[in-house]
Design an enzyme around this catalytic site. Structure first.
Site, short mmCIF file in Angstrom:
data_model
loop_
_atom_site.label_atom_id
_atom_site.label_comp_id
_atom_site.label_asym_id
_atom_site.label_seq_id
_atom_site.Cartn_x
_atom_site.Cartn_y
_atom_site.Cartn_z
N ASP A 21 -2.19 -18.26 3.28
CA ASP A 21 -3.17 -19.08 2.56
C ASP A 21 -3.78 -20.12 3.50
OD1 ASP A 21 -0.49 -19.74 2.39
OD2 ASP A 21 -0.60 -20.68 0.43
N LYS A 70 3.80 -14.67 4.58
CA LYS A 70 4.10 -15.52 3.42
C LYS A 70 5.62 -15.52 3.26
CE LYS A 70 2.58 -17.90 -0.18
NZ LYS A 70 1.73 -19.10 -0.11
N TYR A 102 0.82 -1.21 0.00
CA TYR A 102 0.00 0.00 0.00
C TYR A 102 0.86 1.27 0.00
CZ TYR A 102 -4.15 -2.84 0.86
OH TYR A 102 -5.18 -3.75 0.76
N ASP A 111 -6.09 -6.47 5.32
CA ASP A 111 -7.23 -5.93 4.59
C ASP A 111 -8.10 -7.08 4.09
OD1 ASP A 111 -8.87 -4.14 3.37
OD2 ASP A 111 -7.46 -3.48 1.84
#
Ligand code: NAI
Length: 333
Positions: A203, A170, A123, A227
């Site tokens: 995930d 991740k 972002y 988000d």
């Protein structure tokens, strides 16, 4: 009398913010609302989506209640939400996810908290075209911001009776960026031996949330994962109309629902204002108005034990009728 900035935003923003103002007024807490513009209404009035006057008002009062603001997709002005959070250094996005008894959803008793870093990651808005047909979006992760949000999450957990923090990452793929985030969080976790700490790859975390959300307590996220998982979490308890939030910094705090401007239902008096009202509850508690916050939350919980619902939850009640019901419950509660 307390001064609070009111940024109604666009789309359903004005409807749901008006609802929140009416419900808060019913508690008797005296507030002078200072209107300020952001996003599309600000462009129309001042020719800029993020006017200095709005920033100054929030800086002066230190507090704002905000409705959603639309951001054009794939073109147009950059997100003013992101700009507001970065400019005022509202580094912690806090979204408590707790269902209401009586609302039919897939899970009973979901009660978790999403903590999201609010100032960096993908972002950052740093994008460029390398050559035609190839673009780069830069993911910025710093030790400073990662440590700061981790401290926030652990402090929040310690002061709110929470037991476990799960860092979402991740780092198997983004070894440097998410690796630095994890390293920073682990260093903070060592200083809170009374709180349990674990980690999940994003995930797998997403799947675990829809299989068994009760295993999560406080979920600590970088900006993007936070988000996405917020909306996922809203779906677990009945939808976006219910999920409140706060953007908190050292000097200012801006309270706003997780949902957007919902252009598909804007102006029809059918939006569910619960999320913004609950954001107002978070704001009242932040200001020390605990009893007023508790009264509003109690009124909402009592309402949802009854049969009436707004359209998003399968009912027929409009935004203004819903608001009247809650005002009456607050006044008589
Ligand atoms: P959205 O959250 O506005 O809407 C998603 C779906 O949820 C729609 O079907 C909508 O009708 C429904 N919904 C949302 N809030 C609701 C409510 N209070 N009551 C009943 N139904 C509700 O997300 P979307 O469509 O992806 O984004 C629309 C615009 O909002 C975009 O321009 C986006 O950039 C902006 N946005 C702004 C945010 C903010 O100001 N903090 C946050 C998220 C999106």
């Amino acid at each position: 009398m307390r001064k609070i900035v009111l940024i109604k935003g666009d789309g359903i923003g004005p409807e749901v913010c008006d609802a929140a103002v009416r419900v808060i007024a019913a508690t008797g807490v005296e507030i002078e609302w200072i209107d300020a513009l952001l996003g599309i209404p600000a462009i129309k009035e001042y020719g800029t989506p993020l006017p200095d006057g709005t920033l100054d008002k929030v800086r002066e009062t230190g507090i704002a209640l905000k409705g959603p603001t639309s951001t054009p997709v794939g073109e147009g002005h950059a997100s003013v939400n992101v700009a507001l959070r970065k400019t005022l250094d509202l580094y912690a996005n806090l979204r408590p996810v707790r269902g209401f008894d009586g609302i039919k959803s897939r899970f009973e008793g979901v009660d978790l908290v999403i903590v999201r870093e609010n100032t960096e990651d993908l972002y950052s808005g740093l994008e460029h075209e390398v050559v035609p047909g190839v673009v780069e979006s830069l993911k910025i992760i710093t030790e400073k911001a990662s440590t700061r949000i981790a401290r926030f999450a652990f402090d929040y957990a310690a002061s709110h009776g929470r037991k476990k923090i799960t860092a979402i990452h991740k780092a198997n793929i983004m070894k440097l960026s998410d690796g630095l985030f994890l390293k920073s969080v682990r260093a903070v976790a060592k200083k809170y031996p009374d709180l349990a700490y674990d980690e999940k790859i994003v995930d797998n975390a997403s799947m675990q949330m829809v299989l068994n959300p009760s295993q999560f307590d406080v979920m600590l996220n970088e900006n993007l994962y936070g988000d996405i998982l917020s909306d996922l979490a809203a779906g677990l308890v009945g939808g976006l109309g219910l999920l409140p939030g706060a953007n908190i910094g050292e000097d200012c705090a801006v309270f706003e629902a997780a949902h957007g401007s919902a252009p598909d239902i804007a102006g029809k008096d059918i939006a569910n204002p619960t999320a913004v009202i609950m954001s107002g509850v978070m704001m009242l508690r932040h200001l020390g108005e605990i009893e007023a916050g508790d009264r509003i939350e109690g009124a909402l919980r009592a309402f949802y034990r009854g049969p009436e619902r707004t359209g998003d939850l399968g009912g027929k009640l409009g935004c203004s009728e819903f608001t009247k019901r809650i005002v009456s419950l607050v006044e008589n509660g």
